[in-house]
Scaffold this active site. Structure first.
Site, PDB file in Angstrom:
ATOM      1  CE1 TYR A 272       9.084   5.058   2.500  1.00 56.28           C
ATOM      2  CE2 TYR A 272       7.497   6.857   2.658  1.00 56.28           C
ATOM      3  CZ  TYR A 272       8.013   5.675   3.141  1.00 56.28           C
ATOM      4  OH  TYR A 272       7.480   5.091   4.271  1.00 56.28           O
TER       5      TYR A 272
ATOM      6  N   PRO B  38       0.796  -1.230   0.000  1.00 55.86           N
ATOM      7  CG  PRO B  38      -0.070  -1.073   2.154  1.00 55.86           C
ATOM      8  CD  PRO B  38       0.580  -2.031   1.205  1.00 55.86           C
ATOM      9  CG  ASN B  39      -0.202   4.303   1.387  1.00 55.22           C
ATOM     10  OD1 ASN B  39      -1.178   4.872   0.909  1.00 55.22           O
ATOM     11  ND2 ASN B  39      -0.219   3.724   2.570  1.00 55.22           N
TER      12      ASN B  39
ATOM     13  CB  ALA C 162       1.819   0.131   6.212  1.00 56.35           C
TER      14      ALA C 162
ATOM     15  NE  ARG D 257      10.340   5.928   8.213  1.00 54.93           N
ATOM     16  CZ  ARG D 257       9.404   5.716   7.284  1.00 54.93           C
ATOM     17  NH1 ARG D 257       9.580   4.780   6.359  1.00 54.93           N
ATOM     18  NH2 ARG D 257       8.299   6.424   7.291  1.00 54.93           N
TER      19      ARG D 257
ATOM     20  CG  ASP E 241       0.083 -17.300   8.401  1.00 52.92           C
ATOM     21  OD1 ASP E 241       1.199 -17.476   8.937  1.00 52.92           O
ATOM     22  OD2 ASP E 241      -0.977 -17.186   9.053  1.00 52.92           O
TER      23      ASP E 241
ATOM     24  CG  HIS F 147       5.877  -2.273   9.872  1.00 52.44           C
ATOM     25  ND1 HIS F 147       7.199  -2.647   9.812  1.00 52.44           N
ATOM     26  CD2 HIS F 147       5.747  -1.235   8.997  1.00 52.44           C
ATOM     27  CE1 HIS F 147       7.833  -1.860   8.942  1.00 52.44           C
ATOM     28  NE2 HIS F 147       6.976  -0.995   8.443  1.00 52.44           N
TER      29      HIS F 147
ATOM     30  CG  HIS G 109      11.428  -2.239   3.878  1.00 48.81           C
ATOM     31  ND1 HIS G 109      10.056  -2.265   3.838  1.00 48.81           N
ATOM     32  CD2 HIS G 109      11.818  -3.378   4.485  1.00 48.81           C
ATOM     33  CE1 HIS G 109       9.632  -3.369   4.416  1.00 48.81           C
ATOM     34  NE2 HIS G 109      10.680  -4.073   4.807  1.00 48.81           N
TER      35      HIS G 109
ATOM     36  CD  GLU H   4      11.356  -7.455   5.087  1.00 44.31           C
ATOM     37  OE1 GLU H   4      11.894  -8.468   5.607  1.00 44.31           O
ATOM     38  OE2 GLU H   4      10.781  -6.579   5.741  1.00 44.31           O
TER      39      GLU H   4
ATOM     40  CB  SER I 233      12.633   4.455   4.321  1.00 44.28           C
ATOM     41  OG  SER I 233      11.737   3.520   4.905  1.00 44.28           O
TER      42      SER I 233
ATOM     43  NE  ARG J 173       4.031   6.524   1.582  1.00 39.99           N
ATOM     44  CZ  ARG J 173       4.337   5.302   1.927  1.00 39.99           C
ATOM     45  NH1 ARG J 173       4.739   4.438   1.025  1.00 39.99           N
ATOM     46  NH2 ARG J 173       4.233   4.926   3.176  1.00 39.99           N
TER      47      ARG J 173
ATOM     48  CG  ASN K 279       8.417  -2.041  -0.159  1.00 35.42           C
ATOM     49  OD1 ASN K 279       7.973  -2.150   0.991  1.00 35.42           O
ATOM     50  ND2 ASN K 279       8.953  -0.925  -0.632  1.00 35.42           N
TER      51      ASN K 279
ATOM     52  NE  ARG L 138       7.381   4.181   9.744  1.00 35.01           N
ATOM     53  CZ  ARG L 138       6.277   4.293   9.003  1.00 35.01           C
ATOM     54  NH1 ARG L 138       5.961   3.354   8.132  1.00 35.01           N
ATOM     55  NH2 ARG L 138       5.486   5.342   9.121  1.00 35.01           N
TER      56      ARG L 138
HETATM   57  C1  DQA Z   1       8.432   1.046   3.379  1.00 35.37           C
HETATM   58  C2  DQA Z   1       8.649   1.230   4.876  1.00 35.37           C
HETATM   59  C3  DQA Z   1       7.341   0.993   5.635  1.00 35.37           C
HETATM   60  O1  DQA Z   1       7.547   1.195   7.033  1.00 35.37           O
HETATM   61  C4  DQA Z   1       6.290   1.963   5.179  1.00 35.37           C
HETATM   62  O2  DQA Z   1       5.058   1.704   5.816  1.00 35.37           O
HETATM   63  C5  DQA Z   1       6.129   1.986   3.697  1.00 35.37           C
HETATM   64  C6  DQA Z   1       7.314   1.907   2.856  1.00 35.37           C
HETATM   65  C7  DQA Z   1       9.691   1.407   2.564  1.00 35.37           C
HETATM   66  O3  DQA Z   1       9.761   1.001   1.404  1.00 35.37           O
HETATM   67  O4  DQA Z   1      10.576   2.104   3.061  1.00 35.37           O
HETATM   68  O5  DQA Z   1       5.030   2.183   3.191  1.00 35.37           O
HETATM   69  O6  DQA Z   1       8.145  -0.321   3.133  1.00 35.37           O
END
Ligand code: DQA
Length: 147
Positions: free
Chosen positions: A26, A13-14, A80, A110, A90, A83, A103, A101, A105, A21, A77, A114
Site C-alpha cells: 500500500y 477498515p484498516n 476488505a 492478488r 444495498d 469483497h 483501491h 470505487e 492496490s 500497514r 474504498n 479479492r
Molecule cells: C484495498 C484492497 C482490499 O482488497 C483490501 O482488503 C484493503 C485495501 C486497497 O485499497 O487496495 O483493505 O481496498
C-alpha cells in the site's frame, strides 16, 4: 453564486493504518496525507469534500444513507468490505449520485477472494493499482462525471 459540488470520500477498515500497514502493498503514504492532498485538490478545483474512515461496517452504511441528497458524488474504498459486504452494496443502491470505487492496490493481481467486488455493481468505474495517487484520479474522474 452556484453551489459548490460536494464529494464524499469514504474509507473502510484498516485504511487508518496506511503508512504502517503492508507498505510493500500500500506504500508509505498515510491516510492523513491522502486526506490533505485531497483537500488541496478540492480547494484548487472549488468543491467541498467530506472525508471519512471507519473500521465499522455500520458507520459506513450510515454515512452512505445520510449522503443521499447531500453528496453530489461518492468515492469509496470499502477495503476488505469490498469483497464481503452486500449491506454496503444495498446502501449504495439507495443513493442517487454517481459512485466511484477506488483501491490503492490492484486487487485483480492478488488473491482470488479479492477478485470479487460487490461495490463494482453500482460504481460508474473503478480506479485501482495507482497507489495513494488513485484518490486524486478518483476525484478528477468524479469531477468529470459531475460536469
Ligand atoms: C484495498 C484492497 C482490499 O482488497 C483490501 O482488503 C484493503 C485495501 C486497497 O485499497 O487496495 O483493505 O481496498
Amino acid at each position: 453564486m452556484k453551489k459548490k459540488k460536494h464529494i464524499y470520500i469514504i474509507n473502510g477498515p484498516n485504511l487508518n493504518m496506511l503508512g504502517k500497514r503492508e507498505p510493500q502493498m500500500y506504500g508509505s503514504t498515510t491516510l492523513q496525507e491522502i486526506e490533505t492532498d485531497c483537500r488541496y485538490f478540492a480547494q484548487d478545483n472549488g468543491f467541498e469534500l467530506t472525508f471519512y474512515q471507519s473500521n465499522n461496517e455500520c458507520m459506513i452504511i450510515e454515512w452512505i444513507q445520510n449522503a443521499d441528497g447531500v453528496a453530489d458524488g461518492i468515492i469509496i474504498n470499502p477495503a476488505a468490505f469490498t469483497h464481503t459486504s452486500i449491506a454496503i452494496l444495498d446502501a449504495l443502491k439507495t443513493v442517487r449520485c454517481p459512485i466511484v470505487e477506488i483501491h490503492i492496490s490492484n486487487p485483480y493481481q492478488r488473491e482470488r477472494f479479492r477478485h470479487i467486488s460487490y461495490v463494482s455493481q453500482v460504481a460508474t468505474g473503478t480506479i485501482c493499482g495507482f497507489g495513494a495517487y488513485g484518490y486524486i484520479l478518483a476525484l478528477s474522474s468524479m469531477l468529470n462525471l459531475l460536469k
